[in-house]
Design a protein around this motif. Structure first.
Motif, PDB file in Angstrom:
ATOM      1  N   ASN A  47      -1.918  21.255  52.301  1.00  0.00           N
ATOM      2  CA  ASN A  47      -1.212  19.976  52.284  1.00  0.00           C
ATOM      3  C   ASN A  47      -1.623  19.097  51.103  1.00  0.00           C
ATOM      4  O   ASN A  47      -0.782  18.425  50.494  1.00  0.00           O
ATOM      5  N   TYR A  48      -2.920  19.082  50.773  1.00  0.00           N
ATOM      6  CA  TYR A  48      -3.395  18.234  49.675  1.00  0.00           C
ATOM      7  C   TYR A  48      -2.747  18.642  48.353  1.00  0.00           C
ATOM      8  O   TYR A  48      -2.273  17.803  47.587  1.00  0.00           O
ATOM      9  N   THR A  49      -2.729  19.943  48.096  1.00  0.00           N
ATOM     10  CA  THR A  49      -2.150  20.435  46.846  1.00  0.00           C
ATOM     11  C   THR A  49      -0.653  20.151  46.778  1.00  0.00           C
ATOM     12  O   THR A  49      -0.119  19.756  45.738  1.00  0.00           O
ATOM     13  N   TYR A  50       0.008  20.332  47.920  1.00  0.00           N
ATOM     14  CA  TYR A  50       1.453  20.079  47.961  1.00  0.00           C
ATOM     15  C   TYR A  50       1.766  18.611  47.705  1.00  0.00           C
ATOM     16  O   TYR A  50       2.669  18.282  46.919  1.00  0.00           O
ATOM     17  N   GLU A  51       1.023  17.710  48.349  1.00  0.00           N
ATOM     18  CA  GLU A  51       1.252  16.287  48.147  1.00  0.00           C
ATOM     19  C   GLU A  51       0.958  15.889  46.702  1.00  0.00           C
ATOM     20  O   GLU A  51       1.686  15.081  46.112  1.00  0.00           O
ATOM     21  N   ARG A  52      -0.058  16.441  46.131  1.00  0.00           N
ATOM     22  CA  ARG A  52      -0.393  16.136  44.743  1.00  0.00           C
ATOM     23  C   ARG A  52       0.681  16.651  43.793  1.00  0.00           C
ATOM     24  O   ARG A  52       1.060  15.967  42.843  1.00  0.00           O
ATOM     25  N   ARG A  53       1.205  17.825  44.086  1.00  0.00           N
ATOM     26  CA  ARG A  53       2.264  18.384  43.239  1.00  0.00           C
ATOM     27  C   ARG A  53       3.522  17.516  43.305  1.00  0.00           C
ATOM     28  O   ARG A  53       4.195  17.291  42.290  1.00  0.00           O
ATOM     29  N   LYS A  54       3.855  16.997  44.493  1.00  0.00           N
ATOM     30  CA  LYS A  54       5.016  16.118  44.625  1.00  0.00           C
ATOM     31  C   LYS A  54       4.792  14.807  43.883  1.00  0.00           C
ATOM     32  O   LYS A  54       5.707  14.295  43.214  1.00  0.00           O
ATOM     33  N   ASN A  55       3.577  14.259  43.989  1.00  0.00           N
ATOM     34  CA  ASN A  55       3.297  12.980  43.339  1.00  0.00           C
ATOM     35  C   ASN A  55       3.327  13.076  41.819  1.00  0.00           C
ATOM     36  O   ASN A  55       3.666  12.099  41.131  1.00  0.00           O
ATOM     37  N   GLU A  56       2.972  14.235  41.281  1.00  0.00           N
ATOM     38  CA  GLU A  56       2.903  14.402  39.837  1.00  0.00           C
ATOM     39  C   GLU A  56       4.204  14.921  39.228  1.00  0.00           C
ATOM     40  O   GLU A  56       4.336  14.997  38.008  1.00  0.00           O
ATOM     41  N   ALA A  57       5.156  15.264  40.072  1.00  0.00           N
ATOM     42  CA  ALA A  57       6.427  15.802  39.567  1.00  0.00           C
ATOM     43  C   ALA A  57       7.252  14.703  38.903  1.00  0.00           C
ATOM     44  O   ALA A  57       7.252  13.544  39.334  1.00  0.00           O
ATOM     45  N   ASN A  58       7.951  15.060  37.848  1.00  0.00           N
ATOM     46  CA  ASN A  58       8.845  14.138  37.143  1.00  0.00           C
ATOM     47  C   ASN A  58      10.238  14.747  37.074  1.00  0.00           C
ATOM     48  O   ASN A  58      10.404  15.970  37.007  1.00  0.00           O
ATOM     49  N   TYR A  59      11.241  13.875  37.060  1.00  0.00           N
ATOM     50  CA  TYR A  59      12.630  14.345  36.997  1.00  0.00           C
ATOM     51  C   TYR A  59      13.439  13.407  36.109  1.00  0.00           C
ATOM     52  O   TYR A  59      13.393  12.189  36.262  1.00  0.00           O
ATOM     53  N   GLU A  60      14.156  13.981  35.176  1.00  0.00           N
ATOM     54  CA  GLU A  60      15.040  13.214  34.301  1.00  0.00           C
ATOM     55  C   GLU A  60      16.479  13.616  34.601  1.00  0.00           C
ATOM     56  O   GLU A  60      16.837  14.794  34.502  1.00  0.00           O
ATOM     57  N   SER A  61      17.298  12.652  34.981  1.00  0.00           N
ATOM     58  CA  SER A  61      18.656  12.945  35.441  1.00  0.00           C
ATOM     59  C   SER A  61      19.633  13.076  34.272  1.00  0.00           C
ATOM     60  O   SER A  61      20.123  12.086  33.739  1.00  0.00           O
ATOM     61  N   HIS A  62      19.927  14.317  33.874  1.00  0.00           N
ATOM     62  CA  HIS A  62      20.988  14.564  32.899  1.00  0.00           C
ATOM     63  C   HIS A  62      22.352  14.491  33.588  1.00  0.00           C
ATOM     64  O   HIS A  62      23.371  14.258  32.932  1.00  0.00           O
ATOM     65  N   VAL A  63      22.368  14.710  34.910  1.00  0.00           N
ATOM     66  CA  VAL A  63      23.609  14.590  35.667  1.00  0.00           C
ATOM     67  C   VAL A  63      24.180  13.191  35.520  1.00  0.00           C
ATOM     68  O   VAL A  63      25.384  12.998  35.329  1.00  0.00           O
ATOM     69  N   ASN A  64      23.323  12.191  35.596  1.00  0.00           N
ATOM     70  CA  ASN A  64      23.737  10.800  35.448  1.00  0.00           C
ATOM     71  C   ASN A  64      24.426  10.574  34.115  1.00  0.00           C
ATOM     72  O   ASN A  64      25.501   9.947  34.040  1.00  0.00           O
ATOM     73  N   THR A  65      23.850  11.104  33.053  1.00  0.00           N
ATOM     74  CA  THR A  65      24.414  10.921  31.714  1.00  0.00           C
ATOM     75  C   THR A  65      25.790  11.561  31.591  1.00  0.00           C
ATOM     76  O   THR A  65      26.736  10.962  31.063  1.00  0.00           O
ATOM     77  N   LEU A  66      25.929  12.788  32.110  1.00  0.00           N
ATOM     78  CA  LEU A  66      27.191  13.501  31.998  1.00  0.00           C
ATOM     79  C   LEU A  66      28.295  12.831  32.816  1.00  0.00           C
ATOM     80  O   LEU A  66      29.414  12.627  32.332  1.00  0.00           O
TER      81      LEU A  66
END
Length: 228
Positions: A47-66
């Motif tokens: 659980n600790y590793t999973y929560e840390r991976r979610k917290n550190e994930a980044n997402y840039e929405s190219h869908v929004n631009t298109l």
């Protein structure tokens, strides 16, 4: 009507996908609130590793631009209302400039519906008329004086359209919409009362079903929802 009947979903209903697609479009907090739908937990991951991976994930929405680029190109020119004869009912000009009775013009509403259809696959709009209080106007003058002829439009989210049926020509026979809210009308009380509302529209009338309950006392599928 029983809750399970009101909650019945059409075979094309895709509320789950609408939420995912909307998160991909909006990004930011909306994406982060739904991040577990995109970053699943590995079988051997603690659980600790999973929560840390979610917290550190980044997402840039190219869908929004298109999506916004397509929409801006399509709606780069304003709507022009032409009537024949030119002095047609003033309603059409008023409707174009204030389509929702809240100051939004028809072009803006159409733009929102187009963007919504690109994200979620379809768009719904409801045309409403004022309630005459079971006292129909006797003539056009009275109708205008009471404002009964002033229709307006309201966008309905695709995920709020639970079920519908069409005839052999593809015209709607009936539709059931759903909304849920947790209001706090009294600031001295907690925000814990949930109100669910279903509206059944057919070709003749609208019937509203509604129930309010505390968040820890949800109704069962067999609960009879009263008609207002």
């Amino acid at each position: 009507m029983q809750k399970k009947l009101l909650d019945t979903k059409h075979e094309c209903y895709s509320g789950y996908l609408c939420a995912k697609y909307n998160a991909l479009y909006e990004g930011g907090q909306t994406f982060r609130a739904n991040i577990k739908e995109f970053l699943t937990k590995n079988l051997l991951e603690d659980n600790y590793t999973y929560e840390r991976r979610k917290n550190e994930a980044n997402y840039e929405s190219h869908v929004n631009t298109l999506v916004n680029q397509f929409a801006s190109q399509l709606f780069s020119s304003p709507f022009v209302v032409r009537t024949e004869p030119e002095n047609a009912d003033q309603f059409y000009s008023d409707f174009k400039e204030d389509v929702d009775l809240n100051g939004e013009d028809l072009l803006t509403l159409a733009h929102k519906m187009f963007v919504g259809s690109l994200i979620k696959g379809c768009s719904w709009a409801l045309a409403e008329m004022p309630d005459d209080g079971n006292l129909p106007p006797e003539n056009l003058l009275e109708q205008n004086e009471r404002g009964l002829g002033r229709a307006w439009l309201k966008i309905i989210k695709p995920e709020d359209v639970f079920d519908y049926e069409t005839d052999e020509f593809g015209q709607l026979k009936w539709i059931i919409t759903h909304s849920i809210e947790k209001r706090r009308d009294n600031p001295r009380l907690e925000r814990k009362i949930i109100t669910e509302t279903w509206k059944l529209y057919d070709q003749e009338e609208v019937e509203t079903f509604q129930i309010s309950y505390e968040q820890n006392k949800k109704p069962t599928p067999e609960t009879d929802i009263p008609s207002l």
